[in-house]
Design an enzyme around this catalytic site. Structure first.
Site, PDB file in Angstrom:
ATOM      1  N   LYS A  31       0.827  -1.218   0.000  1.00 35.92           N
ATOM      2  CA  LYS A  31       0.000   0.000   0.000  1.00 35.92           C
ATOM      3  C   LYS A  31       0.858   1.264   0.000  1.00 35.92           C
ATOM      4  O   LYS A  31       0.516   2.242  -0.653  1.00 35.92           O
ATOM      5  CB  LYS A  31      -0.971   0.009   1.177  1.00 35.92           C
ATOM      6  N   THR A  32       1.979   1.255   0.744  1.00 37.51           N
ATOM      7  CA  THR A  32       2.833   2.454   0.785  1.00 37.51           C
ATOM      8  C   THR A  32       3.391   2.740  -0.605  1.00 37.51           C
ATOM      9  O   THR A  32       3.498   3.893  -1.027  1.00 37.51           O
ATOM     10  CB  THR A  32       3.991   2.265   1.793  1.00 37.51           C
ATOM     11  N   ASP A 217      -3.680   7.665   4.365  1.00 37.98           N
ATOM     12  CA  ASP A 217      -3.227   6.312   4.682  1.00 37.98           C
ATOM     13  C   ASP A 217      -3.955   5.813   5.932  1.00 37.98           C
ATOM     14  O   ASP A 217      -4.402   6.615   6.757  1.00 37.98           O
ATOM     15  CB  ASP A 217      -1.712   6.354   4.929  1.00 37.98           C
ATOM     16  N   GLU A 218      -4.066   4.496   6.092  1.00 41.41           N
ATOM     17  CA  GLU A 218      -4.653   3.873   7.303  1.00 41.41           C
ATOM     18  C   GLU A 218      -6.022   4.488   7.651  1.00 41.41           C
ATOM     19  O   GLU A 218      -6.287   4.834   8.800  1.00 41.41           O
ATOM     20  CB  GLU A 218      -3.692   4.028   8.501  1.00 41.41           C
ATOM     21  N   GLN A 248      -7.637  -4.676   9.587  1.00 44.02           N
ATOM     22  CA  GLN A 248      -6.540  -4.283  10.484  1.00 44.02           C
ATOM     23  C   GLN A 248      -6.935  -3.088  11.367  1.00 44.02           C
ATOM     24  O   GLN A 248      -6.059  -2.377  11.871  1.00 44.02           O
ATOM     25  CB  GLN A 248      -5.283  -3.944   9.678  1.00 44.02           C
ATOM     26  N   ARG A 587       1.999 -10.556  10.572  1.00 41.93           N
ATOM     27  CA  ARG A 587       3.334  -9.971  10.764  1.00 41.93           C
ATOM     28  C   ARG A 587       4.415 -10.960  10.315  1.00 41.93           C
ATOM     29  O   ARG A 587       5.568 -10.580  10.120  1.00 41.93           O
ATOM     30  CB  ARG A 587       3.599  -9.631  12.249  1.00 41.93           C
TER      31      ARG A 587
END
Length: 693
Positions: A31-32, A217-218, A248, A587
Site C-alpha cells: 500500500k505504501t 493512509d490507514e 486491520q 506480521r
C-alpha cells in the site's frame, strides 16, 4: 512513468483519474508503494502542482518514510507537498490562522502529562478527592469528548449523574486555564481547525482550493475529528484517495471508528473501490491461517489474501503446561533459530497484554538471549528530559503555567508546596499567569533566571541554549554532585538531548526555539531509545502493527486472554480482537508459531483457560500440532549457579556487556551498571554469563 513493476490492481489504483477512490489494501500488499507512486503519478503524468497535494498518515515515522520515497521519485518537487500526520496538518492550519482562533503567536502545545497536571490542580482547587475523581480518568473523558468534536457546552447535554456534573465542571475550568495560558492540547490540534472552518467558510474554501488532491493512509484508524476534517477539506473537489484495511482496524479503544471505511461509498457514491489482495510478505500457509480467522468477522468487506510465494512450513501449534513452560518452549525454539544462523532481529514474540512479557524476559535472560521490550521505556518520557523541555517551553512562553509548576523547584530552590500554593491562589484571584504573579522571594530569583535565559536565547543556537539551561539552572551541578550511577545516566540522557537539537539544526537549517518546540511536541509515537539492534523483539500485538518479522511467536492464545476477557460480552469487541489476531498472524513472513498454556498465573491469579476460539477457527490442514505437549512439566534449564553470592559494589564481567558494577540485589536478580551505552541491566543471580573480577 514506468508502472511495469506494479501488479494490475496496484496500477489501477495509481492511474484512477479524478474523483474518490477507496483502496482496500490487505496486509503486505504494497500500500505504501501505491500511495507514493500515486503522488509521483499526479505530478508527472497529471501535471498537478505539488502544492495542491495533501498526503496524510498517522505516525511521524510513516510520514517521514513517505516523504523520503516521494523525494526519490520526484526530487525537490516533493518538498512542496504537504506530507504529514493529522496533528501536523492541524498545527499548520492553526499556525496560519491563530489570531482567528483567539491565540497569541507564541502559543505552546501541552502533552498528555501537562493536561494531567492541570486537571490535578483543578481538582485541588475544587477540594475534590483524587481517589474518588481519578485525574487520569477525567483527562481521558475530556480527550474522548474532544475527539468526538464536543466542547464543554456540547458535553453538558450528556450529563446525567453527579459524577458527570463534576467532570463537566472540570472540563469548563480546564478549557479556561488552557486558553488563558495561550496553550492548546493535542486534541485541540484536530478540534480547532474544524471550529475554524465552521466559523469561516471562506478560510475552508481557501484550503479546499489549495489541497485539491488528498491522499489518506490507514483510513480505518480515523476517529470522528479526523474523519470530519478530511470530509470538509475534500468536499469541493472530491479528489480523495483513501487507503486502508478494515481487517486491520485495532484501535477502537483510542476512538478509531472502523465504520468510516465501511461508509466511504455512502459518503462518496461515485467512488471507485480497488482491493489489493496479493501479499508479498508471507508464505501461503500463513495467509491461509489469516484468511481462516478473519472470515469469521461479519462487519467487513470481502477480501482474500493470496501470494505467489511458496506455501512454506505448516503453522506450529504448541499447548504448554503453564506460563513458565510456555516461555521456556518459545525460548528453546528461538535458540534453535539462532543456532541455525537466523538473526535475532528477525524474531518477534507477540502477546495481548504487557504483563505477559515478564516470563518471556526471564526465560531469555536465563539463556542469555539479548532482547528488547518495545514500548517499555521512552526517551522523551524520562523525568530529566521532561524537565529540560519544560524549561525551554517556559523560556519561549512565560505564561505556560504547567511548565513553570514543573521546574520552579528543579533543582531544589527551597520553593516549597506552600509557596507554590500561595502563588497559585494569587494568580487565580488576580486573573494572571503564575509567572506574572511572582513579585518576591526565591520565586523572583527564579523569574530573573528565566528572563536572563530568554535574553540569551536570542543570540545562541538551540544546542548552546540547552547547554546554558543545564549550567545556569544548576541541573548539571546537582546531578554531578550526587555521584550516583542513576545521576550519571540522567546526565548522559541530557547530553543525548543535545544530539536531538544538533540534528534539528543540521536537518532544518534553523535554530528557532519556536520551530523546535512545535517539532518535538508532535513526537506522539515516541521512538524508543535503542541500543543493540540485533535483539529478539517482545511486544504487544497493538505495537506490532505495520511491522514484519521472518519468525513470529504468538503466545497466550487462550479464551479470556486473547480474545481478552473484557471483550467477551460484545460482538463488536470480539470482532476487534479477531482483527487483532489477524494483524498478529500477518506480521510473519516465513514461520509462525501459536502457543498457549493449560494453566496460567497472571496478575497473581492462576486460571485454567480453554484454547482461544481463534485456534479452533483454523483449518487443521494448515496446523502442525505438538502431540501431548501439554503433559510436559516445566523444567528449568541448568543455567544458574545457586551457590553464587554477590554484594553491592562487586565488579563483574558479562559475556556481552563487558565490565560492570553490582548496584542492587533483589531476590534472584542482580542490578548491574555497565558503561555507556548499556546502562543498568537486570541479570539473574549466578547466571553463567557473569563472573566476578
Amino acid at each position: 512513468m514506468d508502472l511495469s513493476t506494479l501488479n494490475d490492481r496496484q496500477k489501477e489504483a495509481v492511474e484512477w483519474p479524478d474523483g474518490p477512490i477507496l483502496v482496500l489494501a490487505g496486509a503486505g500488499s504494497g500500500k505504501t508503494r501505491v500511495l507514493t507512486t500515486k503522488l509521483a503519478y499526479l505530478v508527472n503524468e497529471k501535471k498537478v502542482d505539488p502544492y495542491n497535494i495533501l498526503a496524510i498518515t498517522f505516525t511521524n515515522k510513516a510520514a517521514k518514510e513517505m516523504k523520503e520515497r516521494a523525494y526519490k521519485m520526484l526530487g525537490y518537487e516533493a518538498y512542496n507537498m504537504q506530507i504529514s500526520t493529522f496533528h501536523s496538518l492541524g498545527l499548520l492550519l492553526i499556525r496560519e490562522n491563530y489570531e482567528k482562533l483567539g491565540f497569541e503567536k507564541n502559543f505552546t502545545i501541552l502533552d498528555s502529562d501537562d493536561s494531567l497536571t492541570i486537571i490535578k490542580k483543578i481538582l485541588k482547587e475544587m477540594n475534590l478527592d483524587p481517589k474518588i475523581y481519578n485525574p487520569r480518568a477525567i483527562r481521558n473523558k475530556i480527550s474522548s469528548a474532544k475527539n468526538e468534536l464536543m466542547d464543554s457546552n456540547y458535553y453538558s447535554r450528556f450529563v446525567n449523574s453527579e459524577y458527570e456534573e463534576i467532570v463537566l465542571e472540570v472540563f469548563r475550568k480546564y478549557e479556561s486555564k488552557v486558553l488563558k495560558n495561550n496553550s492548546m492540547d493535542f486534541d485541540d490540534l484536530l478540534l480547532l481547525p474544524i471550529k475554524l472552518f465552521k466559523k469561516y467558510p471562506d478560510i475552508l474554501e481557501k484550503y479546499q482550493d489549495r489541497f485539491r488532491y488528498i491522499l489518506v493512509d490507514e483510513y480505518q484508524d480515523t476517529n470522528e475529528a479526523q474523519y470530519i476534517l478530511i470530509k470538509m477539506l475534500s468536499k469541493k473537489y472530491e479528489n480523495i484517495c483513501v487507503v486502508g484495511d478494515l481487517d486491520q482496524s485495532i484501535y477502537g479503544f483510542r476512538g478509531a471508528n472502523f465504520r468510516n471505511i465501511l461508509n466511504f461509498e455512502k459518503d462518496y457514491p461515485n467512488a471507485k473501490v480497488v482491493p489489493l489482495e496479493e501479499n508479498y510478505r508471507s508464505t501461503g500457509n500463513i495467509l491461509n491461517v489469516a484468511n481462516d480467522i478473519i472470515k469469521h468477522n461479519k462487519q467487513r468487506k470481502e477480501k482474500n489474501l493470496w501470494t505467489k510465494n511458496e506455501n512454506g512450513p505448516k503453522i506450529r501449534y504448541h499447548r504448554a503446561y503453564d506460563e513458565k513452560d510456555e516461555a521456556n518452549y518459545v525460548m528453546e525454539e528461538i535458540n534453535k533459530l539462532i543456532i541455525n544462523g537466523e538473526d535475532r532481529s528477525s524474531i518477534a514474540v507477540l502477546y495481548r497484554t504487557n504483563a505477559q512479557s515478564r516470563n518471556m524476559e526471564e526465560a531469555l535472560l536465563r539463556e542469555n538471549i539479548p532482547y528488547k521490550v518495545v514500548g517499555s521505556f521512552y526517551f522523551y518520557n524520562r523525568k530529566e528530559i521532561k524537565d529540560l523541555i519544560s524549561y525551554l517551553k517556559l523560556i519561549y512562553n512565560f505564561n505556560d503555567d504547567v511548565s513553570l509548576m514543573r521546574v520552579i523547584n528543579v533543582p531544589k530552590r527551597q520553593i516549597g508546596p506552600k509557596t507554590i500554593e500561595n502563588l497559585a491562589s494569587k494568580a487565580l484571584s488576580s486573573g494572571v499567569s503564575l509567572y506574572e504573579a511572582i513579585t518576591d522571594g526565591k520565586e523572583l530569583e527564579f523569574k530573573k533566571l528565566i528572563e536572563k535565559l530568554k535574553k540569551e536565547s536570542e543570540n545562541v543556537s538551540l544546542t548552546e541554549l540547552v547547554e546554558l539551561v543545564l549550567t545556569e539552572t544548576g541541573i548539571r551541578k546537582e546531578l554531578e554532585s550526587s555521584k550516583t550511577i542513576d545521576a550519571e545516566i540522567r546526565l548522559e540522557n541530557l547530553e543525548e538531548f543535545k544530539s536531538i537539537t544538533k540534528n534539528f539544526e543540521e536537518n532544518n537549517g534553523v535554530i528557532s526555539l519556536e520551530e523546535f518546540l512545535l517539532e518535538i511536541s508532535l513526537v506522539s509515537d515516541m521512538e524508543e531509545h535503542k541500543n543493540n539492534s540485533d535483539v529478539v523483539t517482545l511486544m504487544t500485538v497493538h505495537s506490532a502493527k505495520g511491522l514484519e518479522f521472518d519468525h513470529v511467536f504468538i503466545i497466550g492464545l487462550e479464551e479470556g486472554l486473547f480474545p481478552h476477557s473484557n471483550s467477551l460480552d460484545s460482538l463488536d469487541d470480539i470482532e476487534e480482537e479477531r482483527r487483532l489476531c489477524y494483524v498478529a498472524v500477518t506480521r510473519a513472513k516465513k514461520t509462525l508459531t501459536l502457543v498457549n498454556a493449560k494453566r496460567r498465573m497472571l496478575y497473581g491469579n492462576t486460571n485454567a483457560n480453554p484454547p482461544s476460539r481463534f485456534i479452533e477457527e483454523i483449518n487443521d490442514e494448515y496446523l502442525e500440532k505438538d502431540a501431548n505437549s501439554e503433559d510436559k512439566v516445566f523444567n528449568k534449564a541448568e543455567m544458574i549457579d545457586k551457590t553464587a553470592t554477590y554484594n553491592v559494589g562487586d565488579h563483574v564481567i558479562h559475556d556481552i556487556y563487558g565490565e560492570g558494577v553490582v548496584v542492587a540485589l533483589g531476590g534472584s536478580v542482580l542490578s548491574i551498571a555497565f558503561s555507556h551505552p548499556y546502562g543498568i541491566k537486570k541479570i539473574m543471580k549466578g547466571h553463567k554469563s557473569i563472573r566476578k573480577v
